[in-house]
Scaffold this motif. Structure first.
Motif, PDB file in Angstrom:
ATOM      1  N   MET A 168      -8.519   3.637  -4.431  1.00 52.33           N
ATOM      2  CA  MET A 168      -8.924   4.487  -5.740  1.00 52.33           C
ATOM      3  C   MET A 168      -8.537   3.309  -7.012  1.00 52.33           C
ATOM      4  O   MET A 168      -9.181   2.755  -7.865  1.00 52.33           O
ATOM      5  CB  MET A 168      -8.701   5.740  -6.117  1.00 52.33           C
ATOM      6  N   ASN A 169      -7.141   2.619  -6.768  1.00 49.15           N
ATOM      7  CA  ASN A 169      -6.395   1.871  -7.795  1.00 49.15           C
ATOM      8  C   ASN A 169      -7.178   0.275  -7.929  1.00 49.15           C
ATOM      9  O   ASN A 169      -7.628   0.061  -9.381  1.00 49.15           O
ATOM     10  CB  ASN A 169      -5.065   1.011  -7.168  1.00 49.15           C
ATOM     11  N   GLY A 170      -8.079  -0.229  -6.258  1.00 49.98           N
ATOM     12  CA  GLY A 170      -7.966  -1.330  -6.614  1.00 49.98           C
ATOM     13  C   GLY A 170      -9.952  -1.318  -7.412  1.00 49.98           C
ATOM     14  O   GLY A 170      -9.920  -2.190  -8.330  1.00 49.98           O
ATOM     15  N   LEU A 171     -10.262   0.313  -6.933  1.00 53.76           N
ATOM     16  CA  LEU A 171     -12.249   0.400  -7.320  1.00 53.76           C
ATOM     17  C   LEU A 171     -12.110  -0.187  -9.031  1.00 53.76           C
ATOM     18  O   LEU A 171     -12.852  -0.276  -9.990  1.00 53.76           O
ATOM     19  CB  LEU A 171     -12.317   1.505  -6.512  1.00 53.76           C
ATOM     20  N   ALA A 172     -10.855   0.863  -9.428  1.00 58.72           N
ATOM     21  CA  ALA A 172     -10.203   1.196 -11.153  1.00 58.72           C
ATOM     22  C   ALA A 172     -10.643  -0.014 -11.461  1.00 58.72           C
ATOM     23  O   ALA A 172     -10.834  -0.569 -12.635  1.00 58.72           O
ATOM     24  CB  ALA A 172      -9.175   2.008 -11.315  1.00 58.72           C
ATOM     25  N   GLU A 173      -9.666  -1.255 -10.802  1.00 62.72           N
ATOM     26  CA  GLU A 173      -8.980  -2.133 -11.082  1.00 62.72           C
ATOM     27  C   GLU A 173     -10.550  -3.702 -11.798  1.00 62.72           C
ATOM     28  O   GLU A 173     -11.069  -3.909 -12.312  1.00 62.72           O
ATOM     29  CB  GLU A 173      -8.490  -3.380 -10.457  1.00 62.72           C
ATOM     30  N   LEU A 174     -11.611  -3.281 -10.014  1.00 64.56           N
ATOM     31  CA  LEU A 174     -13.076  -3.655 -10.516  1.00 64.56           C
ATOM     32  C   LEU A 174     -14.020  -3.102 -11.734  1.00 64.56           C
ATOM     33  O   LEU A 174     -14.758  -3.939 -11.908  1.00 64.56           O
ATOM     34  CB  LEU A 174     -13.932  -3.262  -9.426  1.00 64.56           C
ATOM     35  N   LYS A 175     -13.733  -1.829 -11.877  1.00 66.30           N
ATOM     36  CA  LYS A 175     -14.481  -1.364 -12.596  1.00 66.30           C
ATOM     37  C   LYS A 175     -13.633  -2.145 -14.462  1.00 66.30           C
ATOM     38  O   LYS A 175     -14.346  -2.147 -15.438  1.00 66.30           O
ATOM     39  CB  LYS A 175     -14.586   0.028 -13.378  1.00 66.30           C
ATOM     40  N   ASN A 194     -19.990   4.471  -5.077  1.00 69.70           N
ATOM     41  CA  ASN A 194     -21.374   4.431  -5.487  1.00 69.70           C
ATOM     42  C   ASN A 194     -21.780   3.642  -6.905  1.00 69.70           C
ATOM     43  O   ASN A 194     -20.565   2.501  -6.528  1.00 69.70           O
ATOM     44  CB  ASN A 194     -21.222   5.977  -5.931  1.00 69.70           C
ATOM     45  N   LYS A 195     -23.193   3.865  -6.913  1.00 72.83           N
ATOM     46  CA  LYS A 195     -23.524   3.303  -7.791  1.00 72.83           C
ATOM     47  C   LYS A 195     -22.528   3.265  -9.086  1.00 72.83           C
ATOM     48  O   LYS A 195     -22.142   2.612 -10.322  1.00 72.83           O
ATOM     49  CB  LYS A 195     -24.569   3.652  -8.376  1.00 72.83           C
ATOM     50  N   GLU A 196     -21.521   3.970  -9.439  1.00 74.04           N
ATOM     51  CA  GLU A 196     -20.862   4.283 -10.781  1.00 74.04           C
ATOM     52  C   GLU A 196     -19.086   3.613 -10.062  1.00 74.04           C
ATOM     53  O   GLU A 196     -18.331   3.399 -11.824  1.00 74.04           O
ATOM     54  CB  GLU A 196     -20.338   6.017 -11.345  1.00 74.04           C
ATOM     55  N   LEU A 197     -19.149   2.955  -8.970  1.00 75.77           N
ATOM     56  CA  LEU A 197     -17.936   2.284  -8.692  1.00 75.77           C
ATOM     57  C   LEU A 197     -16.075   3.502  -7.948  1.00 75.77           C
ATOM     58  O   LEU A 197     -15.558   3.358  -8.412  1.00 75.77           O
ATOM     59  CB  LEU A 197     -17.539   1.398  -9.410  1.00 75.77           C
ATOM     60  N   GLU A 198     -17.303   4.664  -8.031  1.00 73.08           N
ATOM     61  CA  GLU A 198     -16.598   6.013  -7.454  1.00 73.08           C
ATOM     62  C   GLU A 198     -16.193   6.193  -6.017  1.00 73.08           C
ATOM     63  O   GLU A 198     -17.703   4.899  -4.742  1.00 73.08           O
ATOM     64  CB  GLU A 198     -16.707   6.568  -7.520  1.00 73.08           C
ATOM     65  N   LEU A 199     -15.309   6.094  -4.915  1.00 75.96           N
ATOM     66  CA  LEU A 199     -15.332   5.995  -4.267  1.00 75.96           C
ATOM     67  C   LEU A 199     -15.755   7.251  -3.560  1.00 75.96           C
ATOM     68  O   LEU A 199     -15.733   8.254  -3.495  1.00 75.96           O
ATOM     69  CB  LEU A 199     -13.330   6.834  -3.980  1.00 75.96           C
ATOM     70  N   VAL A 200     -16.252   7.120  -2.243  1.00 74.79           N
ATOM     71  CA  VAL A 200     -17.193   8.003  -1.869  1.00 74.79           C
ATOM     72  C   VAL A 200     -17.057   7.780   0.145  1.00 74.79           C
ATOM     73  O   VAL A 200     -16.783   7.149   0.702  1.00 74.79           O
ATOM     74  CB  VAL A 200     -19.323   7.267  -1.518  1.00 74.79           C
ATOM     75  N   GLY A 201     -16.748   9.523  -0.076  1.00 77.44           N
ATOM     76  CA  GLY A 201     -15.280   9.467   1.360  1.00 77.44           C
ATOM     77  C   GLY A 201     -14.453   9.242   1.330  1.00 77.44           C
ATOM     78  O   GLY A 201     -13.653   8.785   1.091  1.00 77.44           O
ATOM     79  N   GLU A 202     -14.274   9.172   3.718  1.00 79.16           N
ATOM     80  CA  GLU A 202     -12.583   8.769   3.807  1.00 79.16           C
ATOM     81  C   GLU A 202     -12.985   6.543   3.668  1.00 79.16           C
ATOM     82  O   GLU A 202     -13.815   6.380   3.294  1.00 79.16           O
ATOM     83  CB  GLU A 202     -12.975   8.327   5.113  1.00 79.16           C
ATOM     84  N   VAL A 203     -11.399   6.721   3.286  1.00 76.11           N
ATOM     85  CA  VAL A 203     -10.871   5.162   3.221  1.00 76.11           C
ATOM     86  C   VAL A 203     -10.439   5.126   4.920  1.00 76.11           C
ATOM     87  O   VAL A 203      -9.221   5.836   5.486  1.00 76.11           O
ATOM     88  CB  VAL A 203      -9.375   5.105   2.519  1.00 76.11           C
ATOM     89  N   ILE A 258       0.785  -1.741  -0.007  1.00 77.73           N
ATOM     90  CA  ILE A 258       0.022   0.359  -0.007  1.00 77.73           C
ATOM     91  C   ILE A 258       0.438   1.325  -0.486  1.00 77.73           C
ATOM     92  O   ILE A 258       0.668   2.104  -0.756  1.00 77.73           O
ATOM     93  CB  ILE A 258      -0.599  -0.114   1.027  1.00 77.73           C
ATOM     94  N   GLU A 259       2.172   1.010   0.715  1.00 78.13           N
ATOM     95  CA  GLU A 259       2.849   2.852   0.733  1.00 78.13           C
ATOM     96  C   GLU A 259       3.540   2.299  -0.430  1.00 78.13           C
ATOM     97  O   GLU A 259       3.919   3.887  -0.615  1.00 78.13           O
ATOM     98  CB  GLU A 259       4.090   1.960   1.993  1.00 78.13           C
ATOM     99  N   THR A 260       4.051   1.731  -0.775  1.00 80.00           N
ATOM    100  CA  THR A 260       4.481   2.028  -2.673  1.00 80.00           C
ATOM    101  C   THR A 260       3.710   1.969  -3.883  1.00 80.00           C
ATOM    102  O   THR A 260       3.757   2.968  -3.991  1.00 80.00           O
ATOM    103  CB  THR A 260       4.779  -0.182  -3.025  1.00 80.00           C
ATOM    104  N   ILE A 261       2.534   1.817  -2.991  1.00 80.67           N
ATOM    105  CA  ILE A 261       1.130   2.349  -4.864  1.00 80.67           C
ATOM    106  C   ILE A 261       0.589   3.903  -4.155  1.00 80.67           C
ATOM    107  O   ILE A 261       0.621   4.293  -4.896  1.00 80.67           O
ATOM    108  CB  ILE A 261      -0.407   1.998  -4.013  1.00 80.67           C
ATOM    109  N   GLY A 262       0.979   4.319  -3.042  1.00 78.13           N
ATOM    110  CA  GLY A 262       1.265   5.696  -2.697  1.00 78.13           C
ATOM    111  C   GLY A 262      -0.191   5.931  -1.490  1.00 78.13           C
ATOM    112  O   GLY A 262      -0.271   7.155  -1.245  1.00 78.13           O
ATOM    113  N   GLY A 263      -0.226   5.096  -0.823  1.00 75.92           N
ATOM    114  CA  GLY A 263      -0.870   5.056   0.542  1.00 75.92           C
ATOM    115  C   GLY A 263      -2.200   4.595   0.199  1.00 75.92           C
ATOM    116  O   GLY A 263      -2.551   3.898  -1.143  1.00 75.92           O
ATOM    117  N   ASN A 264      -3.190   4.785   1.690  1.00 73.60           N
ATOM    118  CA  ASN A 264      -4.622   4.302   1.597  1.00 73.60           C
ATOM    119  C   ASN A 264      -5.562   4.097   0.914  1.00 73.60           C
ATOM    120  O   ASN A 264      -6.163   3.874  -0.408  1.00 73.60           O
ATOM    121  CB  ASN A 264      -5.187   4.784   3.041  1.00 73.60           C
ATOM    122  N   MET A 265      -5.450   6.192   0.195  1.00 74.29           N
ATOM    123  CA  MET A 265      -6.871   6.544  -1.230  1.00 74.29           C
ATOM    124  C   MET A 265      -6.516   5.938  -2.414  1.00 74.29           C
ATOM    125  O   MET A 265      -7.156   5.168  -2.973  1.00 74.29           O
ATOM    126  CB  MET A 265      -6.388   7.819  -0.362  1.00 74.29           C
TER     127      MET A 265
END
Length: 301
Positions: free
Chosen positions: A80-87, A129-138, A69-76
């Motif tokens: 976001m990368n994980g959701l992009a892969e799901l989409k 949300n319904k568009e597979l986008e991050l909502v609020g905090e991680v 996670i630290e290599t990716i750039g942190g929690n947020m």
């Protein structure tokens, strides 16, 4: 393999009892909009429940090694990368939900795989949300997988015990001098042995191939096992009572003239346990089981 089968058999006996006891570290807790409860962590997997405060909103979780996670750039960024892969894989919210990637309401996993032992992991939980986008905090929860082959028995000290004693390729207990045992890891003190005995129930078993075995079952249903070692003298020969006795090192020293190490003694014929003092002869050998600290004690709650 035979030895492991004996332990798993006893584990099955206490499985229902274990499911009702969530004594393991760390407990988890309320993390923002989610309640995360981790009720068993091992060296290869963990059990957990995630409960959102809002049961109608979709959410997702990812669990990775903290270093990744630290290599990716942190929690947020990791979320976001994980959701992009799901989409990319599923295309839309409903398909991802149908595949169990997007969740609504409570979720439990009783065998979530962990890639490496003694490694820090971070669980990320967030609304979607319904568009597979991050909502609020991680929201995040950090924990460690346990060292390889060690088990958390729910002891108040947090001491981890190896699942079974040091053994050879045939699963027979290794008979070691104190120094040989100490080179393999940390030998339990007498106080640690007493904590184990006072807080675990005992199951006396017989293995047709390996002989007598004492299974110690923690309050959380997790187990460790000790086989008969026999008693060896300074001549290196095993005594006649080998099949019904087990002798294991402690690291506690006693004696005013020559300091000697206690040994933990198992009497399989009478189903009794006790402590004794080894003779000072340097050739004396015993069985050995190792302990270590729970890495989850490092985490501040």
């Amino acid at each position: 393999m035979v030895k492991k089968n004996v332990l798993f058999l006893v584990a099955a006996i206490v499985m229902c009892f274990a499911a009702c006891n969530n004594d393991n570290e760390p407990d988890g807790g309320q993390v923002g909009a989610f309640q995360i409860t981790m009720y068993y962590i091992s060296y290869g997997y963990c059990n957990f429940t995630i409960t959102p405060t809002d049961k109608s909103t979709g959410w997702a979780f990812f669990c990775h090694k903290t270093s990744v996670i630290e290599t990716i750039g942190g929690n947020m960024m990791a979320a976001m990368n994980g959701l992009a892969e799901l989409k990319q894989v599923y295309g839309n919210y409903e398909t991802a939900k149908a595949q169990g990637e997007i969740l609504e309401g409570n979720y439990s996993n009783s065998a979530f795989s962990l890639d490496e032992p003694n490694t820090q992991y971070t669980m990320l939980v967030f609304k979607v949300n319904k568009e597979l986008e991050l909502v609020g905090e991680v929201y995040s929860h950090t924990f460690y997988s346990l060292p390889n082959q060690f088990v958390d028995l729910g002891l108040s000290s947090g001491t981890l015990w190896k699942i079974f004693e040091e053994d050879n390729a045939n699963s027979n207990p290794l008979i070691l001098t104190y120094n040989e045992a100490a080179e393999r890891g940390t030998i339990p003190t007498r106080e640690q042995w007493e904590e184990l005995l006072n807080n675990c129930s005992k199951e006396w078993c017989f293995d047709p191939l390996l002989g007598n075995c004492l299974i110690l079952v923690g309050a959380n249903g997790r187990i460790t096992g000790l086989y008969s070692t026999g008693k060896y003298g300074s001549d290196g020969k095993r005594g006649d009572d080998g099949e019904c006795k087990g002798y294991y090192w402690t690291s506690t020293q006693t004696g005013s003239i020559v300091k000697q190490n206690d040994v933990f003694i198992i009497n399989f014929d009478t189903e009794e346990t006790s402590f004794g003092q080894r003779p000072p002869a340097t050739m004396d050998v015993c069985g050995a089981i190792l302990v270590t600290e729970n890495p989850n004690k490092k985490i501040k709650k």
